[in-house]
Design an enzyme around this catalytic site. Structure first.
Site, PDB file in Angstrom:
ATOM      1  N   SER A 133       8.500  -3.636  -5.979  1.00 25.87           N
ATOM      2  CA  SER A 133       8.271  -2.440  -6.545  1.00 25.87           C
ATOM      3  C   SER A 133       7.382  -1.634  -5.314  1.00 25.87           C
ATOM      4  CB  SER A 133       6.957  -2.670  -7.687  1.00 25.87           C
ATOM      5  OG  SER A 133       6.448  -1.497  -8.127  1.00 25.87           O
ATOM      6  N   TYR A 146      -0.749  -6.055 -11.487  1.00 28.06           N
ATOM      7  CA  TYR A 146       0.595  -5.938 -11.124  1.00 28.06           C
ATOM      8  C   TYR A 146       0.572  -5.477  -9.625  1.00 28.06           C
ATOM      9  CZ  TYR A 146       5.488  -4.436 -11.191  1.00 28.06           C
ATOM     10  OH  TYR A 146       6.607  -4.201 -10.863  1.00 28.06           O
TER      11      TYR A 146
END
Length: 275
Positions: A133, A146
């Site tokens: 990501s 995250y």
């Protein structure tokens, strides 16, 4: 002979799109899901699908063995994709919730990757592709769990790539920015389940976060469909020399550039405006 590919996290979003499109393009796809209720959609598509829970080591090992059986003991590619995001300020994150985030986004991937590396060493070839990501490159407030899992994944993958130098096993990271999927929906569920929103110092900011996660349309500019990830995945699978990193969406390219040229203090100011 078409390449065989195991993909995790295929219930929705990127995993589902890539499984369907690779299958359509003639690849031997083995999809995996955590929820048994999601198996039926793959039967209708003619795609073999297995149960593989990234939070359960026994399920990972059994799923990998089943995947090998489905591809006649010759797995060419592992696409690690199954993950979720746990929102919440760092000070509001119960440690056990942070562990859960790492169990699925990091430790489960590590277990599966090691199984694949052993198999690919024996075969003398293979490719492992990690769907990371933009939040593995830069951090944003209220995404601490995250962020941490993806930063850890980036470091582990870079190390693995160097350790496999000189073999015919290629390692790549894909780093998407905003992609149309059910990621926000699942993040909202995790947010409301695990974070004590009403008693938090960040309560007012949390409302803005909830509004973002509940939005019916993509709240971020430059959001792309999962086909943008597929284009990079296809290259990582087929290029004679796959890239170490594939950026997806303008925000990833932009943030990657800013991280290289700006001081931490200046970059923080920019990121705080986009929280």
């Amino acid at each position: 002979m078409s390449k065989s590919i195991l993909i995790t996290g295929c219930s929705t979003g990127i995993g589902l799109y890539c499984a369907k499109t690779l299958h359509k393009d003639g690849y031997k796809v083995i999809a995996s899901v955590r929820n048994p209720e999601h198996l039926n959609q793959f039967e209708a598509l003619g795609i073999p699908c297995i149960l593989l829970d990234l939070a359960d080591e026994q399920s990972i090992r059994e799923g990998f063995d089943q995947a090998l059986s489905l591809c006649n003991g010759k797995l060419d590619v592992l696409f690690n994709n199954g993950a979720y995001g746990q929102p919440g300020a760092v000070e509001d994150l119960p440690t056990e919730v942070l562990r859960q985030q790492f169990e699925i986004n990091f430790f489960g991937w590590h277990t599966l990757t090691n199984l694949a590396v052993k198999h690919m060493r024996n075969r003398g070839q293979g490719r492992i592709i990690q769907n990371s990501s933009v939040l593995g490159l830069v951090a944003l407030p209220y995404r601490g769990a995250y962020n941490a899992s993806k930063f850890a994944l980036e470091g582990l993958t870079d190390t693995l790539r160097m350790e496999l130098a000189g073999t015919n096993i290629q390692i790549s990271l894909i780093e998407p920015g905003p992609i149309l999927s059910e990621f926000r929906k699942n993040a909202r569920i995790a947010f409301e389940k695990h974070i004590n929103i009403n008693d938090s110092y960040h309560k007012s900011e949390y409302q803005a976060q909830l509004n973002r996660l509940k939005a019916q349309t993509a709240p971020q500019k430059f959001t792309l469909g999962p086909e943008a990830v597929y284009d990079k995945l296809f290259h990582a699978i087929n290029a004679p020399k796959a890239k170490a990193r594939y950026y997806v969406t303008f925000p990833t390219y932009f943030m990657g550039y800013l991280k290289r040229v700006l001081s931490t203090a200046v970059l923080d100011k920019i990121l705080l405006k986009n929280k």
